[in-house]
Every structure is written in C-alpha cells, then in structure tokens.
Motif scaffolding. Structure first.
Motif, mmCIF file in Angstrom:
data_model
loop_
_atom_site.group_PDB
_atom_site.id
_atom_site.type_symbol
_atom_site.label_atom_id
_atom_site.label_comp_id
_atom_site.label_asym_id
_atom_site.label_seq_id
_atom_site.Cartn_x
_atom_site.Cartn_y
_atom_site.Cartn_z
ATOM 1 N N SER A 1 0.961 -1.161 -0.085
ATOM 2 C CA SER A 1 -0.463 -0.279 0.134
ATOM 3 C C SER A 1 1.112 1.443 -0.192
ATOM 4 C CB SER A 1 -1.123 -0.456 1.483
ATOM 5 O OG SER A 1 -1.838 1.357 1.595
ATOM 6 N N THR A 2 0.952 2.240 -1.156
ATOM 7 C CA THR A 2 1.839 3.138 -1.329
ATOM 8 C C THR A 2 1.101 4.567 0.452
ATOM 9 O OG1 THR A 2 -0.559 4.308 -1.939
ATOM 10 C CG2 THR A 2 1.461 3.113 -3.608
ATOM 11 N N GLN B 1 -0.271 -2.714 -5.780
ATOM 12 C CA GLN B 1 -0.418 -2.350 -4.609
ATOM 13 C C GLN B 1 -0.894 -4.064 -4.156
ATOM 14 O OE1 GLN B 1 -1.791 1.520 -2.343
ATOM 15 N NE2 GLN B 1 -3.412 1.215 -3.592
ATOM 16 N N ARG C 1 -5.373 0.115 0.722
ATOM 17 C CA ARG C 1 -6.557 0.181 1.319
ATOM 18 C C ARG C 1 -7.575 1.252 0.733
ATOM 19 N NH1 ARG C 1 -1.784 2.524 6.623
ATOM 20 N NH2 ARG C 1 -1.296 0.682 6.743
ATOM 21 N N GLY C 2 -8.577 1.079 1.115
ATOM 22 C CA GLY C 2 -9.564 1.800 1.634
ATOM 23 C C GLY C 2 -9.981 2.639 3.135
ATOM 24 N N ARG C 3 -11.087 4.075 1.800
ATOM 25 C CA ARG C 3 -12.041 4.095 4.145
ATOM 26 C C ARG C 3 -12.907 2.543 4.472
ATOM 27 N NH1 ARG C 3 -16.053 7.271 3.157
ATOM 28 N NH2 ARG C 3 -15.641 7.727 4.702
ATOM 29 N N LYS D 1 -18.765 5.930 -8.968
ATOM 30 C CA LYS D 1 -17.303 6.156 -8.571
ATOM 31 C C LYS D 1 -16.437 5.685 -9.346
ATOM 32 C CE LYS D 1 -14.945 4.851 -4.582
ATOM 33 N NZ LYS D 1 -14.158 5.004 -2.715
ATOM 34 N N GLY E 1 -11.267 7.469 -5.583
ATOM 35 C CA GLY E 1 -11.539 7.066 -3.856
ATOM 36 C C GLY E 1 -10.591 8.015 -3.270
#
Ligand code: BTN
Length: 270
Positions: free
Chosen positions: A29-30, A53, A57-59, A124, A127
C-alpha cells in the motif's frame, strides 16, 4: 498489453510543493509505505506512485485494488502548519484536485460525493484516504518531527467494466476520457499542490467554494452511517468549518465528521 509508467511520464510539475516522486512497481500500500517513511522523518512533499498494490487500503477498513498498470495509485506526505481542527479539509481538497484532473481528462458530469468519492455520471471513479501520522516532536528545524498526513488516492483509468468492483464504479476509459496516466497524474499533482497551498496558507474559503461547486451531496436528502453504527437521515445543508457535513434532521442540525453517505433523493431546488 498495458504500458508501465516511466520516469519521464512522472516528472514533477514545476512550482509545486512536491519535493520527490518515487515510482514503485509493486507495494502492499502506498499509504502504508509512506506512513512508515513519515515515522522515519521523510520530507514534506514526498510522493509515492505504485503500479500495483497487494494490500491497498480504502476508507473504513475496506480494500482498494486494480490490475497492474491500469490505474493511478498515489500517496503524498504533507506536514501541515494549519490548525489540526482544519485537517478534515485535506481529504476534501484532495478530492477537488482529483476531480479537476478527471474533468481535465474530458470526463463530463464529474462530482464529489461527501466526503471524497469522485463520481462520473453517478459512478465512482476515484477514492481518497487520508491517515494521520503523529509527530515525533524532534525539533530538527526542517519540520521532519511535525505530525504528518499521508493523503492517498486511487483513480480508475484504463479498467474495463469487468475489472472494476461493480456497476457502481467506472473508469476514464469507460467515460470516454483521456487514459494517458502520465498526463492525468501531472494535472492532478498541479491542482493538488495549488489547493493544498491555499488551504495551508489559511484560504479555507477558496477550498470550500471549489468543493461546493463539485458536490453532489449538498442539497440532497441523505442517510449517513456513522462509525458507531448509528444513522442520521435528513438534508445535507452545508459544510461545517471542520469540513464535516451538516445534516438537517427534523429540527436538529447534526455535524457528521466521518461517515458513509447514501443519497436518498437528488438535490432539491432551494
Ligand atoms: C476509498 O474510496 O475507500 C479510498 C481509496 C483510497 C485508495 C488509495 S490507492 C493509493 C493509496 N494507498 C492505499 O493503500 N490507499 C490509497
């Protein structure tokens, strides 16, 4: 066959806050990688861009993934001078910059769903995830001990429909827009630096105006799902000074700081 980004595609735009950009072929993950570097004192303005990646990771503990070379996955390390009470604007101004890059690529009907989902024609396309890294308190004078924010965004560029998480998502390719990742990244970095500098320089009003003009949420009837599991339903009427969403629910006005928002009905006339 998708072409990789090359160093000449990711030259830093001039007169921006960015101090370095590293292109990673693959990383978990950056955001995670840059947070680790922040803890070791990495400089304000450091950028990481990944071609792939493996644990994006997301929210709200979600994941974010895309086939290698198909998208833009970018994280920036900033060490704001602005009052931490205003840091809620960082994800919003990042979304504005990404939305402007999407518009610059030729995608019509680009909007932001609060807080920071960039949509094209209601789907979408990008993000944003911002994570705070507490400061070490070292007074080195170059700001390396100040608290940092890792601001990351993912933008779907070249994915076909079957490569996206579902029908609620889209890409620049599906929107008929420019899919040259180097060009889109360059534009996003220019806009991001511009909005960051205005915000950190105290001009929150300019960011607010830009965000409001892109928002699909303000004026809409919404349901906000809070991290506690509680929900708030009502009309989204404004942005709070913190960047939170003000929802008029009956006779109350509730400020929501972190939530998933569902639009129940589109914007009503004033
Ligand atoms: C969301 O909409 O849930 C936020 C997605 C953020 C994804 C980006 S991709 C680059 C950066 N690194 C991560 O692990 N996540 C962000």
């Amino acid at each position: 066959m998708r072409r990789p980004l090359l160093p000449q595609h990711v030259a830093l735009p001039r007169d921006t806050l960015w101090t370095s950009l590293q292109l990673l072929p693959s990383t978990p993950s950056t955001n995670a990688e840059l947070a680790e570097r922040a803890r070791k004192g990495a400089a304000h303005g450091t950028l990481l861009v990944a071609e792939e990646q493996t644990a994006g990771r997301g929210r709200r503990d979600r994941t974010w993934s895309a086939p290698a070379h198909s998208s833009l996955m970018v994280s920036a390390l900033v060490r704001p001078r602005a009052d931490p009470a205003l840091w809620g604007w960082l994800p919003l101004l990042t979304a504005v910059a990404v939305a402007e890059a999407v518009q610059g690529a030729g995608a019509a009907d680009t909007e932001i769903k609060w807080p920071n989902d960039v949509l094209v024609a209601g789907r979408k396309i990008a993000g944003v995830l911002c994570e705070v890294v507490p400061g070490t308190g070292d007074g080195t004078g170059d700001g390396a001990g100040r608290a940092a924010v890792v601001a990351g965004w993912g933008l779907n560029v070249d994915q076909a429909a079957g490569e996206l998480p579902g029908p609620q998502a889209t890409s620049l390719r599906l929107a008929g827009a420019d899919t040259d990742r180097g060009r889109v990244l360059h534009r996003a970095l220019e806009r991001w630096s511009c909005w960051y500098r205005r915000w950190d320089g105290g001009d929150v009003a300019a960011v607010r105006t830009a965000y409001e003009s892109l928002s699909s949420t303000l004026g809409a009837e919404v349901r906000a799902l809070l991290p506690t599991g509680a929900t708030v339903e009502g009309r989204a009427v404004a942005l709070a000074d913190s960047g939170g969403l003000v929802i008029r629910a009956g006779r109350r006005e509730v400020v929501v700081a972190a939530a998933d928002v569902v639009h129940l009905r589109p914007v009503l006339p004033p």
